[in-house]
Design a protein around this motif. Structure first.
Motif, PDB file in Angstrom:
ATOM      1  N   LYS A 166      22.829 -22.760 -16.859  1.00 36.58           N
ATOM      2  CA  LYS A 166      23.135 -24.173 -17.375  1.00 36.58           C
ATOM      3  C   LYS A 166      24.108 -24.876 -16.323  1.00 36.58           C
ATOM      4  O   LYS A 166      24.861 -24.477 -15.612  1.00 36.58           O
ATOM      5  N   LEU A 167      23.646 -26.157 -16.349  1.00 32.92           N
ATOM      6  CA  LEU A 167      23.729 -27.294 -15.456  1.00 32.92           C
ATOM      7  C   LEU A 167      24.733 -27.626 -15.225  1.00 32.92           C
ATOM      8  O   LEU A 167      25.811 -28.018 -16.693  1.00 32.92           O
ATOM      9  N   GLY A 168      26.146 -27.195 -14.563  1.00 27.67           N
ATOM     10  CA  GLY A 168      27.358 -27.557 -14.580  1.00 27.67           C
ATOM     11  C   GLY A 168      28.287 -26.639 -14.872  1.00 27.67           C
ATOM     12  O   GLY A 168      29.680 -26.398 -14.816  1.00 27.67           O
ATOM     13  N   SER A 169      27.736 -25.277 -15.174  1.00 22.43           N
ATOM     14  CA  SER A 169      28.806 -24.052 -15.678  1.00 22.43           C
ATOM     15  C   SER A 169      29.646 -23.482 -14.781  1.00 22.43           C
ATOM     16  O   SER A 169      30.470 -23.033 -14.641  1.00 22.43           O
ATOM     17  N   LEU A 170      28.552 -23.561 -13.810  1.00 21.57           N
ATOM     18  CA  LEU A 170      29.421 -23.058 -12.186  1.00 21.57           C
ATOM     19  C   LEU A 170      30.836 -22.939 -12.149  1.00 21.57           C
ATOM     20  O   LEU A 170      31.679 -23.429 -11.872  1.00 21.57           O
ATOM     21  N   GLU A 171      30.480 -24.675 -12.026  1.00 25.27           N
ATOM     22  CA  GLU A 171      31.799 -25.605 -11.597  1.00 25.27           C
ATOM     23  C   GLU A 171      33.225 -26.114 -12.905  1.00 25.27           C
ATOM     24  O   GLU A 171      34.158 -26.024 -12.613  1.00 25.27           O
ATOM     25  N   ARG A 172      32.250 -25.917 -14.319  1.00 26.05           N
ATOM     26  CA  ARG A 172      33.745 -26.069 -15.202  1.00 26.05           C
ATOM     27  C   ARG A 172      34.954 -24.959 -14.953  1.00 26.05           C
ATOM     28  O   ARG A 172      35.569 -24.846 -15.022  1.00 26.05           O
ATOM     29  N   ILE A 173      33.610 -23.705 -14.776  1.00 31.64           N
ATOM     30  CA  ILE A 173      34.611 -22.575 -14.640  1.00 31.64           C
ATOM     31  C   ILE A 173      35.847 -22.566 -13.606  1.00 31.64           C
ATOM     32  O   ILE A 173      36.911 -22.013 -14.045  1.00 31.64           O
TER      33      ILE A 173
END
Length: 76
Positions: free
Chosen positions: A16-23
């Motif tokens: 989803k949009l932004g999931s990699l950044e949150r991780i």
């Protein structure tokens, strides 16, 4: 100075949009330093992220925090 242990962490998450950044933000905030990273999109709109990282803190703390993220399916 404490010695940093090196670990491999595999994370499966929804793409989803932004999931990699949150991780990555959780890993950084919990004291993880990424040495190498490989990410690929897999079936059913998901991704697999394989990280080699170092940390002075227990790996279980980092795994538990990443697993709490809404988009994360599994952490190994």
């Amino acid at each position: 100075m404490n010695e940093q242990a090196q670990y491999q962490l595999t994370i499966k998450a929804y793409d989803k949009l932004g999931s990699l950044e949150r991780i990555l933000r959780v890993i950084r905030h919990r004291g993880g330093h990424i040495q190498s990273m490989q990410m690929q999109t897999i079936e059913n709109n998901a991704l697999t992220l394989t990280l080699i990282l170092t940390t002075e803190r227990p790996l279980s703390t980092l795994q538990n925090q990443v697993a709490k993220l809404e988009d994360v399916i599994a952490v190994e």
